[in-house]
Design a protein around this motif. Sequence first.
Motif, PDB file in Angstrom:
ATOM      1  N   GLY A 176       0.862  -1.112  -0.009  1.00  0.00           N
ATOM      2  CA  GLY A 176      -0.146  -0.098   0.246  1.00  0.00           C
ATOM      3  C   GLY A 176       0.775   1.254   0.177  1.00  0.00           C
ATOM      4  O   GLY A 176       0.400   1.950   0.816  1.00  0.00           O
ATOM      5  N   LEU A 177       2.083   1.250  -0.663  1.00  0.00           N
ATOM      6  CA  LEU A 177       3.014   2.437  -0.608  1.00  0.00           C
ATOM      7  C   LEU A 177       3.174   2.976  -1.985  1.00  0.00           C
ATOM      8  O   LEU A 177       2.814   2.244  -3.072  1.00  0.00           O
ATOM      9  CB  LEU A 177       4.206   2.134   0.125  1.00  0.00           C
ATOM     10  CG  LEU A 177       4.393   1.394   1.319  1.00  0.00           C
ATOM     11  CD1 LEU A 177       5.556   1.114   1.598  1.00  0.00           C
ATOM     12  CD2 LEU A 177       3.675   2.317   2.261  1.00  0.00           C
ATOM     13  N   ALA A 178       3.559   4.145  -2.199  1.00  0.00           N
ATOM     14  CA  ALA A 178       3.780   4.861  -3.393  1.00  0.00           C
ATOM     15  C   ALA A 178       5.013   5.882  -3.276  1.00  0.00           C
ATOM     16  O   ALA A 178       5.162   6.322  -1.942  1.00  0.00           O
ATOM     17  CB  ALA A 178       2.577   5.553  -3.950  1.00  0.00           C
ATOM     18  N   GLU A 204      10.383   8.756  -1.238  1.00  0.00           N
ATOM     19  CA  GLU A 204      10.229   7.185  -1.347  1.00  0.00           C
ATOM     20  C   GLU A 204      10.297   6.829   0.140  1.00  0.00           C
ATOM     21  O   GLU A 204      11.503   6.889   0.887  1.00  0.00           O
ATOM     22  CB  GLU A 204      11.449   6.813  -2.031  1.00  0.00           C
ATOM     23  CG  GLU A 204      11.440   7.193  -3.505  1.00  0.00           C
ATOM     24  CD  GLU A 204      12.862   6.668  -4.147  1.00  0.00           C
ATOM     25  OE1 GLU A 204      12.491   6.067  -5.195  1.00  0.00           O
ATOM     26  OE2 GLU A 204      13.813   6.743  -3.813  1.00  0.00           O
ATOM     27  N   TYR A 205       9.163   6.147   0.888  1.00  0.00           N
ATOM     28  CA  TYR A 205       7.796   5.893   0.385  1.00  0.00           C
ATOM     29  C   TYR A 205       6.866   6.580   1.039  1.00  0.00           C
ATOM     30  O   TYR A 205       7.185   6.586   2.416  1.00  0.00           O
ATOM     31  CB  TYR A 205       7.591   4.377  -0.057  1.00  0.00           C
ATOM     32  CG  TYR A 205       8.399   3.829  -1.299  1.00  0.00           C
ATOM     33  CD1 TYR A 205       7.520   3.616  -2.438  1.00  0.00           C
ATOM     34  CD2 TYR A 205       9.666   3.366  -1.028  1.00  0.00           C
ATOM     35  CE1 TYR A 205       8.229   3.055  -3.351  1.00  0.00           C
ATOM     36  CE2 TYR A 205      10.492   3.193  -2.269  1.00  0.00           C
ATOM     37  CZ  TYR A 205       9.627   2.718  -3.418  1.00  0.00           C
ATOM     38  OH  TYR A 205      10.070   2.296  -4.543  1.00  0.00           O
ATOM     39  N   LEU A 206       5.589   6.649   0.773  1.00  0.00           N
ATOM     40  CA  LEU A 206       4.393   7.123   1.609  1.00  0.00           C
ATOM     41  C   LEU A 206       3.158   6.105   1.276  1.00  0.00           C
ATOM     42  O   LEU A 206       3.567   5.688   0.351  1.00  0.00           O
ATOM     43  CB  LEU A 206       4.125   8.543   1.464  1.00  0.00           C
ATOM     44  CG  LEU A 206       5.162   9.762   1.530  1.00  0.00           C
ATOM     45  CD1 LEU A 206       4.632  11.199   1.008  1.00  0.00           C
ATOM     46  CD2 LEU A 206       5.532   9.834   3.121  1.00  0.00           C
ATOM     47  N   SER A 207       2.405   6.044   2.449  1.00  0.00           N
ATOM     48  CA  SER A 207       1.442   5.352   1.893  1.00  0.00           C
ATOM     49  C   SER A 207       0.625   6.052   0.702  1.00  0.00           C
ATOM     50  O   SER A 207       0.733   7.125   0.455  1.00  0.00           O
ATOM     51  CB  SER A 207       0.353   5.327   3.053  1.00  0.00           C
ATOM     52  OG  SER A 207      -0.301   6.741   3.508  1.00  0.00           O
ATOM     53  N   GLU A 241      -1.993   4.722   8.905  1.00  0.00           N
ATOM     54  CA  GLU A 241      -0.717   4.101   8.390  1.00  0.00           C
ATOM     55  C   GLU A 241      -0.577   2.597   9.097  1.00  0.00           C
ATOM     56  O   GLU A 241      -0.272   1.514   8.840  1.00  0.00           O
ATOM     57  CB  GLU A 241       0.434   4.908   9.106  1.00  0.00           C
ATOM     58  CG  GLU A 241       0.657   6.333   8.370  1.00  0.00           C
ATOM     59  CD  GLU A 241       1.431   5.784   7.005  1.00  0.00           C
ATOM     60  OE1 GLU A 241       1.673   4.817   6.496  1.00  0.00           O
ATOM     61  OE2 GLU A 241       1.520   6.915   6.389  1.00  0.00           O
ATOM     62  N   ILE A 242      -0.953   2.454  10.315  1.00  0.00           N
ATOM     63  CA  ILE A 242      -1.107   1.329  11.123  1.00  0.00           C
ATOM     64  C   ILE A 242      -2.075   0.131  10.701  1.00  0.00           C
ATOM     65  O   ILE A 242      -1.509  -1.046  10.398  1.00  0.00           O
ATOM     66  CB  ILE A 242      -1.535   1.419  12.609  1.00  0.00           C
ATOM     67  CG1 ILE A 242      -0.484   2.400  13.292  1.00  0.00           C
ATOM     68  CG2 ILE A 242      -1.484   0.115  13.310  1.00  0.00           C
ATOM     69  CD1 ILE A 242      -0.852   2.836  14.878  1.00  0.00           C
ATOM     70  N   PRO A 249      -2.503  -4.711   1.175  1.00  0.00           N
ATOM     71  CA  PRO A 249      -2.813  -4.059  -0.052  1.00  0.00           C
ATOM     72  C   PRO A 249      -3.090  -2.532   0.101  1.00  0.00           C
ATOM     73  O   PRO A 249      -3.585  -1.846   1.176  1.00  0.00           O
ATOM     74  CB  PRO A 249      -4.161  -4.865  -0.566  1.00  0.00           C
ATOM     75  CG  PRO A 249      -4.066  -6.000   0.165  1.00  0.00           C
ATOM     76  CD  PRO A 249      -3.394  -5.670   1.641  1.00  0.00           C
ATOM     77  N   GLU A 250      -2.793  -1.916  -1.400  1.00  0.00           N
ATOM     78  CA  GLU A 250      -3.153  -0.135  -1.078  1.00  0.00           C
ATOM     79  C   GLU A 250      -4.545  -0.024  -0.959  1.00  0.00           C
ATOM     80  O   GLU A 250      -5.331  -0.723  -1.463  1.00  0.00           O
ATOM     81  CB  GLU A 250      -2.568   0.046  -2.408  1.00  0.00           C
ATOM     82  CG  GLU A 250      -3.311  -0.487  -3.614  1.00  0.00           C
ATOM     83  CD  GLU A 250      -2.828   0.218  -4.988  1.00  0.00           C
ATOM     84  OE1 GLU A 250      -2.523   1.489  -4.935  1.00  0.00           O
ATOM     85  OE2 GLU A 250      -2.371  -0.344  -6.118  1.00  0.00           O
TER      86      GLU A 250
END
Length: 586
Positions: A166-168, A184-187, A232-233, A240-241
């Motif tokens: 679930g990151l980008a 690099e990287y955030l939710s 985030e938790i 999955p994103e």
Amino acid sequence: MTDPTLPGSEPVPNAANAPPQTLVRSPLSDGEWQRMHPLSPLLRGGLVLLVIVGVVIANLRDRLLGIVLPWLSSDFDGYQSYESSNDPIDFVIAHNLYLVAILVVFGVIALLVLGFYISWRFHTFRITQDDVEVRSGILFRTQRRAPLDRVQGVNLTRPMIARLFGLAKLEVVGAGMDSNVKLEYLSTVNAETVRADILRLASGQQLAEAAKAEGSASGSRVSALSATMSREITGLIEGPEAPVAEPESVVDIPVVRIIASHVVSPSTVFVLITVIAIVIGVSLGYTWLLLGFIPAFIGLGAYWVSSILRSLRYSIAPTPDGARITFGLLTTITETIPPGRVHALEVTQPILWRPFGWWAVKLNRLSGRSATDSTTDQFTTVLPVGTAADVEQVLRLMQPGVPEAEWSLIVREGMFGPLEHDSFTTTPKRAWWIRPLSWKRNGFRLTDDLLLLRRGVIWRNLSILPLARLQSFALHQGPFDRKSRVASAHAHVVTGPVSAHLAAVDRDAALALLADVAAGTVRAAASDHSHRWAHVDEARHAADAEARDDAEARDDVDARDDADAASDGGPGASETALPARPEEVE
């Protein structure tokens, strides 16, 4: 899970650099130093470690099989002594050092985890009202900064492995060479929100009334921060994103069309010719041709597959911050191209696409990447394959300031011309030998906003150059051009796939075009506000208000003149010269 600083009763040290609260929606954009997602070190460097571990396990598979399942290994007759093999695993087995080996392995893993943790602690970013900054490095510290007034766009990339968590990652595109700043990287949700914040700040919206009461601002930030930490938790647990709402695309490209456009292409013709040559060569006894061209076929097949996968899930949609383009099946890339960041567009059609009516659109823009970056090509394709209607939709998004009446001429004459009563200035007949196939189509057209260059018959091209982004304009004339009284026109724009040149232009028409482009560029640059796209509507409203004020003032003057004329006995008694009204000018 990021680690933003909670606002307290004490004043924030860099509160002067904090963006206006009305322009940000995420506590990650509050001007404080923030950290990336805790899994960022794993995705940035840990995947290499996983590959190394996989290679080691693959090389030791027979030994591991013999240890765990000895009855499945027919050739496993025992261990060789470490003296003869010099194998460290045999050494461990011979001396019964299993516990030591396990401790060493766990120690290495602990050191790696500690290194990842320290790397994460030292990798921070902040978004102020002027810049996007990133600091990284443990022994050798680096700090990169992207001024918001030079931002060319913000790309959001979701690689296949990162999407599982679930990151980008965000890439803030700068105006200089190798000037991009990467987060690099955030939710995925945070990345989308931060991207919107950066574009909103870069749009020129610096509102003086953005300051609010400290208590209200602190309360909203604490609430937003709690939601961010909870999200985030949850992302770490679920994996999955999270779904992100995307605007509806104005263009729909069927999968069959994408595949067919790659099959029906000049590269296919090259492959067919090569296959025929190989068959003939092998039949004559040159069998080395078969082995020599196998790597080329493998490379071409890999290119086809990667191009098709990159074109899948394509969408383009308008947003308040510009055109939002999404593409890619495995690695999904979302880039937002703000107005005023498009330096050139080109509409092309290979001859093999002509029976199907397919076209492609590419653009030149400042990418902020180095010249050796092989991924630059994927950020220049605006429309991989589409119909004429799709092209018009895309061009309208790329150039929203073009008058409505111009689009019919651009599409009809620019793409399909020459037509009867064509408005393009084409190559004179005396210079047909310079462009023997396309001299009737080869030409230009200048509007108040754009310079259009049309050329090619086998490979149709239409270059669309916004005058406000033109760097310079030049005319070239060689000895053969002078003999035919023609010249070549070259428009200079930023580097990219768009070729902004036109050969065999009548000399007198070229000189007139040079003067008109010079005047039009100055006029377009002076009136252009698209580099601060938040102010485009404000400027338009201000111009409309000014026009209304002028009309009201003109009506007042007319009323006074009529009154004076009536009091003096006739309209000829007072002759005040007034500027002609717009509706009176033909």
